[in-house]
Design a protein around this motif. Structure first.
Motif, PDB file in Angstrom:
ATOM      1  N   GLU A 140       0.030 -38.853  13.449  1.00  0.00           N
ATOM      2  CA  GLU A 140      -0.186 -37.515  14.020  1.00  0.00           C
ATOM      3  C   GLU A 140      -1.534 -36.927  13.637  1.00  0.00           C
ATOM      4  O   GLU A 140      -2.100 -36.132  14.368  1.00  0.00           O
ATOM      5  N   THR A 157      -0.199 -27.831  22.050  1.00  0.00           N
ATOM      6  CA  THR A 157       0.551 -28.765  21.199  1.00  0.00           C
ATOM      7  C   THR A 157      -0.378 -29.478  20.235  1.00  0.00           C
ATOM      8  O   THR A 157       0.050 -30.172  19.343  1.00  0.00           O
ATOM      9  N   ARG A 158      -1.688 -29.308  20.443  1.00  0.00           N
ATOM     10  CA  ARG A 158      -2.637 -30.051  19.609  1.00  0.00           C
ATOM     11  C   ARG A 158      -3.606 -29.102  18.919  1.00  0.00           C
ATOM     12  O   ARG A 158      -3.828 -27.998  19.410  1.00  0.00           O
ATOM     13  N   LEU A 184      -8.127 -35.709  21.802  1.00  0.00           N
ATOM     14  CA  LEU A 184      -7.253 -34.566  22.111  1.00  0.00           C
ATOM     15  C   LEU A 184      -7.274 -34.129  23.567  1.00  0.00           C
ATOM     16  O   LEU A 184      -6.527 -33.243  23.961  1.00  0.00           O
ATOM     17  N   TRP A 200      -7.319 -28.860  16.181  1.00  0.00           N
ATOM     18  CA  TRP A 200      -8.432 -29.516  15.492  1.00  0.00           C
ATOM     19  C   TRP A 200      -9.102 -28.483  14.607  1.00  0.00           C
ATOM     20  O   TRP A 200      -8.991 -27.281  14.849  1.00  0.00           O
ATOM     21  N   LYS A 211      -2.129 -35.619  17.211  1.00  0.00           N
ATOM     22  CA  LYS A 211      -2.129 -34.252  17.738  1.00  0.00           C
ATOM     23  C   LYS A 211      -2.913 -33.287  16.849  1.00  0.00           C
ATOM     24  O   LYS A 211      -3.017 -32.107  17.130  1.00  0.00           O
ATOM     25  N   ARG A 212      -3.496 -33.846  15.757  1.00  0.00           N
ATOM     26  CA  ARG A 212      -4.268 -32.993  14.848  1.00  0.00           C
ATOM     27  C   ARG A 212      -5.485 -33.781  14.389  1.00  0.00           C
ATOM     28  O   ARG A 212      -5.353 -34.925  13.955  1.00  0.00           O
ATOM     29  N   ALA A 234      -5.574 -27.496  23.243  1.00  0.00           N
ATOM     30  CA  ALA A 234      -5.911 -27.753  21.839  1.00  0.00           C
ATOM     31  C   ALA A 234      -6.445 -26.470  21.202  1.00  0.00           C
ATOM     32  O   ALA A 234      -7.238 -25.761  21.805  1.00  0.00           O
TER      33      ALA A 234
END
Length: 460
Positions: free
Chosen positions: A140, A268-269, A159, A271, A184-185, A213
């Motif tokens: 993840e 859902t993501r 992403l 950074w 997702k991160r 994101a």
């Protein structure tokens, strides 16, 4: 005069273009180790930045000049040596770029799940040698070490919604892998602070506005920075202001509360940027095979601005992640024992592109000044080298009265070694095939990633 250029990326093409434009009788031959031209314009520029690739049109025009010839599929330093080129040409320009990456030099760097940015970018951009990378995207959290534009490119590709990537020339295999990705991160980690990041505002803005994101910037990293940038150059000032604004803005501030809640639910993501952390070790899983995280030393900065140094404070921190991408820069390699090379700096020692101690030998691009800057930087740098060649022709430093055969002399060497060069019209057949395959999939092109398949296509 017969001039030979080694490497068909921006440095090679801009050098050729300038010489042809300013010398009415010069002939330029461009040698490239791959069958296909354009170097990092084809293999480095992100698939979702098609406008940056428009320079290919100008390069194609140069290649079509009757005084310019392209020879692909020829590796200088193996198929033909630099000394042999010097015998055949009045001047030889080395513009072969930086084909390696800098290493971190820390324990665990070779664990599975750790990749260089260069290899990862090569994988999604169709570089033949990276086509079998098969990066593991089953975790993840990904950690990118580096705060440059390449680091942001990779984060964005990891992403981006698939619907956006499907319209690009990203390779088929990497698109399929990204479709199954669990990432997702993404954290982008740098040794220094917000005032020393190397990415540019356009790339940062694109990342902040990436659909689905959310940016996670720690407000504490940015407090008090407004004062520090009062007198900074405008690009640095605007870039820092954008980071400050993103870090301090509350989600509800830019839209109605209800909308904000709905919008956040769709995200859902995420950074984020992490500062003042220097990687010490990639930590292995219990079986000792894979990466499970990175141990980092916290740093403090000594000095100001771009020259600030990161010094370890003695404190450590561990960050969990199953994917580590090291984006700390590319590196040039020596091409041939006959060419002087500064291994410390990773460049050919030169002055204005004239290779030190070797008359008639020149260099341009990243192998001349190190792997930094964008295409326009390389353009100016290559014009500078081309100018040195033109001046040396003018001043009689290069003796044009001695006739040099150019490719005629090289051709017999290549034939004796069983090497068949690829012409520019051969490339145009490969190009047409890629564009046709792409059209069927609704993409600008579907890159062929296997050199053997390229050569079969043109009947080699």
């Amino acid at each position: 005069p017969h001039v030979c250029v080694v490497g068909s990326g921006p440095a090679g093409f801009y050098t050729a273009q300038h010489i042809l434009k300013h010398h009415g009788r010069a002939r330029v031959d461009i040698y490239e180790k791959l069958p296909v031209p354009f170097g990092l314009v084809r293999f480095g520029v992100a698939p979702d930045h098609p406008e940056v690739k428009n320079v290919i049109n100008a390069f194609t025009q140069t290649a079509h000049s009757e005084r310019c010839t392209y020879y692909g599929n020829v590796t200088v330093g193996r198929d033909v040596m630099v000394a042999e080129l010097q015998q055949a040409y009045h001047a030889v320009v080395l513009s072969y770029g930086a084909e390696d990456n800098r290493v971190l030099g820390i324990p665990g760097e070779n664990l599975s799940g750790v990749y260089s940015a260069r290899a990862f970018v090569g994988w999604y951009n169709g570089v033949p040698e990276n086509r079998d990378l098969k990066p593991d995207l089953s975790c993840e959290t990904a950690l990118i070490l580096g705060h440059g534009n390449v680091a942001l490119d990779i984060a964005r590709i990891l992403l981006s919604p698939l619907r956006l990537l499907r319209k690009t020339d990203i390779t088929d295999g990497s698109l399929a892998a990204l479709a199954c990705s669990k990432v997702k991160r993404v954290w982008l980690v740098g040794r220094r602070g917000p005032l020393q990041v190397a990415f540019t505002i356009k790339e940062l803005r694109e990342m902040i506005n990436l659909p689905g994101a959310r940016p996670v910037l720690n407000a504490a990293d940015f407090t008090g920075l407004e004062n520090a940038i009062k007198d900074a150059p405008r690009p640095r000032k605007r870039l820092t202001e954008l980071m400050i604004k993103t870090a301090l803005e509350k989600p509800g501030e830019k839209m109605m509360e209800v909308q904000a809640v709905v919008a956040q639910a769709a995200v859902t993501r995420e950074w984020g940027l992490k500062f003042q952390r220097s990687p010490q070790e990639v930590l292995p899983t219990t079986d000792g095979r894979r990466a499970r995280g990175v141990r980092m030393a916290l740093t403090r900065l000594e000095g100001l601005g771009d020259s600030a140094k990161a010094v370890p404070t003695g404190d450590m921190e561990e960050l969990e992640c199953g994917l580590v991408l090291s984006s700390i820069g590319y590196r040039s390699l020596p091409l041939d024992p006959a060419v002087p090379f500064d291994t410390q700096r990773g460049v050919i020692p030169n002055s204005s592109g004239r290779v030190e101690g070797v008359p008639g030998l020149y260099c341009s691009g990243w192998v001349k000044r190190g792997p930094m800057g964008v295409i326009i930087t390389t353009m100016n740098d290559s014009f500078d080298t081309a100018q040195s060649v033109l001046e040396d022709l003018q001043a009689g430093v290069l003796d044009v009265s001695a006739s040099r055969e150019g490719f005629g002399a090289v051709e017999s060497i290549l034939r004796s070694r069983g090497v068949r060069p690829v012409s520019f019209s051969d490339w145009e057949k490969i190009d047409a095939a890629e564009v046709a395959r792409g059209k069927a999939a609704g993409k600008p092109r579907e890159k062929i990633v296997d050199p053997q398949e390229m050569l079969q296509l043109i009947g080699h």
